[in-house]
Design a protein around this motif. Structure first.
Motif, PDB file in Angstrom:
ATOM      1  N   PHE B  33      10.335   7.683   1.138  1.00  0.00           N
ATOM      2  CA  PHE B  33       9.870   7.402  -0.225  1.00  0.00           C
ATOM      3  C   PHE B  33       8.885   8.489  -0.699  1.00  0.00           C
ATOM      4  CE2 PHE B  33       6.397   5.386  -2.729  1.00  0.00           C
ATOM      5  CZ  PHE B  33       7.092   5.175  -3.904  1.00  0.00           C
ATOM      6  N   LEU B  34       7.955   8.880   0.182  1.00  0.00           N
ATOM      7  CA  LEU B  34       6.998   9.930  -0.198  1.00  0.00           C
ATOM      8  C   LEU B  34       7.619  11.324  -0.106  1.00  0.00           C
ATOM      9  CD1 LEU B  34       3.585   8.805   1.366  1.00  0.00           C
ATOM     10  CD2 LEU B  34       4.306   8.615  -1.010  1.00  0.00           C
ATOM     11  N   ASP B  53       6.075  14.491  -9.285  1.00  0.00           N
ATOM     12  CA  ASP B  53       5.262  13.850 -10.332  1.00  0.00           C
ATOM     13  C   ASP B  53       4.818  12.438  -9.953  1.00  0.00           C
ATOM     14  OD1 ASP B  53       5.212  16.016 -12.005  1.00  0.00           O
ATOM     15  OD2 ASP B  53       6.982  15.402 -13.152  1.00  0.00           O
ATOM     16  N   LYS B  54       5.670  11.738  -9.211  1.00  0.00           N
ATOM     17  CA  LYS B  54       5.339  10.347  -8.864  1.00  0.00           C
ATOM     18  C   LYS B  54       4.138  10.246  -7.916  1.00  0.00           C
ATOM     19  CE  LYS B  54       8.409   9.774  -4.865  1.00  0.00           C
ATOM     20  NZ  LYS B  54       9.459   8.998  -4.240  1.00  0.00           N
ATOM     21  N   LEU B  55       3.678  11.385  -7.374  1.00  0.00           N
ATOM     22  CA  LEU B  55       2.545  11.371  -6.441  1.00  0.00           C
ATOM     23  C   LEU B  55       1.203  11.526  -7.149  1.00  0.00           C
ATOM     24  CD1 LEU B  55       4.003  13.693  -3.622  1.00  0.00           C
ATOM     25  CD2 LEU B  55       4.250  11.212  -3.872  1.00  0.00           C
ATOM     26  N   ILE B  56       1.253  11.717  -8.470  1.00  0.00           N
ATOM     27  CA  ILE B  56       0.025  11.980  -9.231  1.00  0.00           C
ATOM     28  C   ILE B  56      -0.854  10.729  -9.352  1.00  0.00           C
ATOM     29  CG2 ILE B  56      -0.850  12.547 -11.550  1.00  0.00           C
ATOM     30  CD1 ILE B  56       1.491  14.530 -11.791  1.00  0.00           C
ATOM     31  N   GLY B  57      -2.170  10.935  -9.149  1.00  0.00           N
ATOM     32  CA  GLY B  57      -3.126   9.844  -9.276  1.00  0.00           C
ATOM     33  C   GLY B  57      -4.030  10.039 -10.477  1.00  0.00           C
ATOM     34  N   PRO B  59      -3.627  11.930 -14.009  1.00  0.00           N
ATOM     35  CA  PRO B  59      -2.723  12.705 -14.855  1.00  0.00           C
ATOM     36  C   PRO B  59      -3.425  13.763 -15.703  1.00  0.00           C
ATOM     37  CG  PRO B  59      -2.759  10.372 -15.508  1.00  0.00           C
ATOM     38  CD  PRO B  59      -3.771  10.543 -14.442  1.00  0.00           C
ATOM     39  N   HIS B  65      -2.638  11.529  -5.947  1.00  0.00           N
ATOM     40  CA  HIS B  65      -3.321  10.251  -5.745  1.00  0.00           C
ATOM     41  C   HIS B  65      -3.987  10.204  -4.366  1.00  0.00           C
ATOM     42  CE1 HIS B  65      -3.976   5.942  -5.465  1.00  0.00           C
ATOM     43  NE2 HIS B  65      -3.644   5.821  -6.746  1.00  0.00           N
ATOM     44  N   GLY B  66      -5.217   9.697  -4.339  1.00  0.00           N
ATOM     45  CA  GLY B  66      -5.941   9.580  -3.076  1.00  0.00           C
ATOM     46  C   GLY B  66      -5.191   8.729  -2.058  1.00  0.00           C
ATOM     47  N   GLY B  67      -4.459   7.753  -2.544  1.00  0.00           N
ATOM     48  CA  GLY B  67      -3.665   6.894  -1.669  1.00  0.00           C
ATOM     49  C   GLY B  67      -2.502   7.648  -1.040  1.00  0.00           C
ATOM     50  N   VAL B  68      -1.948   8.596  -1.810  1.00  0.00           N
ATOM     51  CA  VAL B  68      -0.857   9.441  -1.294  1.00  0.00           C
ATOM     52  C   VAL B  68      -1.407  10.334  -0.177  1.00  0.00           C
ATOM     53  CG1 VAL B  68       0.721  11.337  -1.841  1.00  0.00           C
ATOM     54  CG2 VAL B  68       0.445   9.444  -3.450  1.00  0.00           C
ATOM     55  N   ALA B  70      -4.025   9.750   1.684  1.00  0.00           N
ATOM     56  CA  ALA B  70      -4.300   8.898   2.853  1.00  0.00           C
ATOM     57  C   ALA B  70      -3.011   8.585   3.607  1.00  0.00           C
ATOM     58  CB  ALA B  70      -4.979   7.608   2.406  1.00  0.00           C
ATOM     59  N   ALA B  71      -1.956   8.229   2.845  1.00  0.00           N
ATOM     60  CA  ALA B  71      -0.676   7.889   3.471  1.00  0.00           C
ATOM     61  C   ALA B  71      -0.071   9.101   4.185  1.00  0.00           C
ATOM     62  CB  ALA B  71       0.289   7.373   2.410  1.00  0.00           C
ATOM     63  N   TYR B 118     -12.240  12.982   1.553  1.00  0.00           N
ATOM     64  CA  TYR B 118     -11.625  13.776   0.498  1.00  0.00           C
ATOM     65  C   TYR B 118     -12.530  14.962   0.209  1.00  0.00           C
ATOM     66  CZ  TYR B 118      -8.592   9.755  -0.019  1.00  0.00           C
ATOM     67  OH  TYR B 118      -7.700   8.744   0.228  1.00  0.00           O
TER      68      TYR B 118
END
Lengths: 139, 174
Positions: B33-34, B53-57, B59, B65-68, B70-71, B118
């Motif tokens: 997925f990532l 683009d779907k990884l943006i936290g 815009p 994204h910080g969650g991305v 971390a993952a 971060y």
């Protein structure tokens, strides 16, 4: 528009939050509740169908950020400085994850947050988090 | 007379290692997925997160994204830890990637805790990460991960995680 609806728009404007299907359930001074539906794309263990810790991290991080921005002493945006997550148990497959974050202290530059993530069984959290965030927008 | 075993042909070695790695990584839906992939040089792995683009936290900046982040770090830690513990079995042939195709994934380590720092915002471009296994015991393991984008010397995030190891071999009969 009140602060909660502004925040709801803000969350849905985050591409990754939208991609994970996150929704902001409630927001009040420094406390945010968000949820994320179960989705097979987020599975981390194909044998059990348990979702990946990374997806739970993404929800907790977003929820913590929302809590910081909703705090009366926070003037604007925020970014994560650090975030620690403890995983208590596997989330039950098929159930949504709900996160509740509380921003319990804000200084001129730093906001402190703790959060928990649960599924349908809220007697034991799936994960807990503690982190510090930047305070932005102060001149 | 030379009793030393002849080294295996290079293609055989590469095929075995790449098949094992592919089985390990491609079996996990969230990694797909990532879009995380792993580069392998011998036993050294580098995780690659191609920008999307779907990884943006954020815009406005835009930033990952910080969650991305971390993952991505957690995926790198878990895969590299599994890879390190499975290496022996892969080399002796005890680990059979064919089994994985039929859905028999090796049990992955479970995350006990994961702390992400971060350091800079994640730019809208590819990210890389490498893990260092600082301790790998029978029950517990500790792993440090660093992620960077343009310069290896300027990481944008780092993390330390503690893991509970899966039971191995005969122990797995619970």
């Amino acid at each position: 528009m009140d602060k909660t609806s502004i925040a709801k728009h803000f969350i849905t404007a985050i591409p990754h939050a939208r991609e994970l299907g996150m929704s902001l359930d409630s927001l009040s001074e420094g406390i945010a509740v968000m949820s994320m539906p179960y989705d097979e794309r987020f599975i981390g263990d194909p044998e059990t169908g348990v979702i990946h810790g990374g997806a739970v991290s993404a929800l907790l991080d977003t929820c913590c950020g929302a809590a910081v921005m909703s705090h009366p002493r926070s003037p604007g945006g925020t970014a994560t400085i650090d975030l620690r997550i403890d995983y208590m148990r596997a989330a039950t497959p098929g159930q949504a994850i709900r996160a509740r974050a509380e921003c319990y202290h804000v200084t001129r530059n730093v906001a402190f947050v703790r959060a928990t993530a649960t599924d349908d069984d809220d007697s034991l959290p799936v994960a807990t988090a503690a982190g510090s965030f930047t305070v932005e927008g102060l001149k | 007379m030379n009793t030393r075993k002849r080294p295996e042909p290079v293609q055989v070695v590469k095929q075995r290692r790449d098949a094992a790695l592919k089985a390990l990584v491609h079996g996990v839906p969230y990694i797909q997925f990532l879009g995380v992939e792993f580069d392998r040089r011998g036993d050294e792995l580098t995780a690659v997160l191609p920008f999307a683009d779907k990884l943006i936290g954020n815009p406005i900046l835009p930033a990952i994204h910080g969650g991305v982040t971390a993952a991505f770090l957690e995926i790198t830690a878990v895969i590299c830890l599994s890879w390190a513990t499975l290496w022996e079995e892969i080399e002796t042939g005890a680990f059979d990637p064919e089994n994985l195709v039929g859905g028999k994934m090796p049990r992955l380590p479970k995350t006990v805790s994961f702390t992400v720092d971060y350091l800079r915002s994640g730019l809208p471009r590819d990210a890389y990460a490498r893990a260092q296994v600082n301790r790998s015991g029978r029950r517990y393991a500790s792993v440090h991960v660093e992620a960077w984008q343009d310069n290896r010397e300027r990481p944008f995030a780092q993390a330390t995680g503690h893991f509970l190891m899966p039971k191995r071999g005969l122990e797995s009969e619970e």
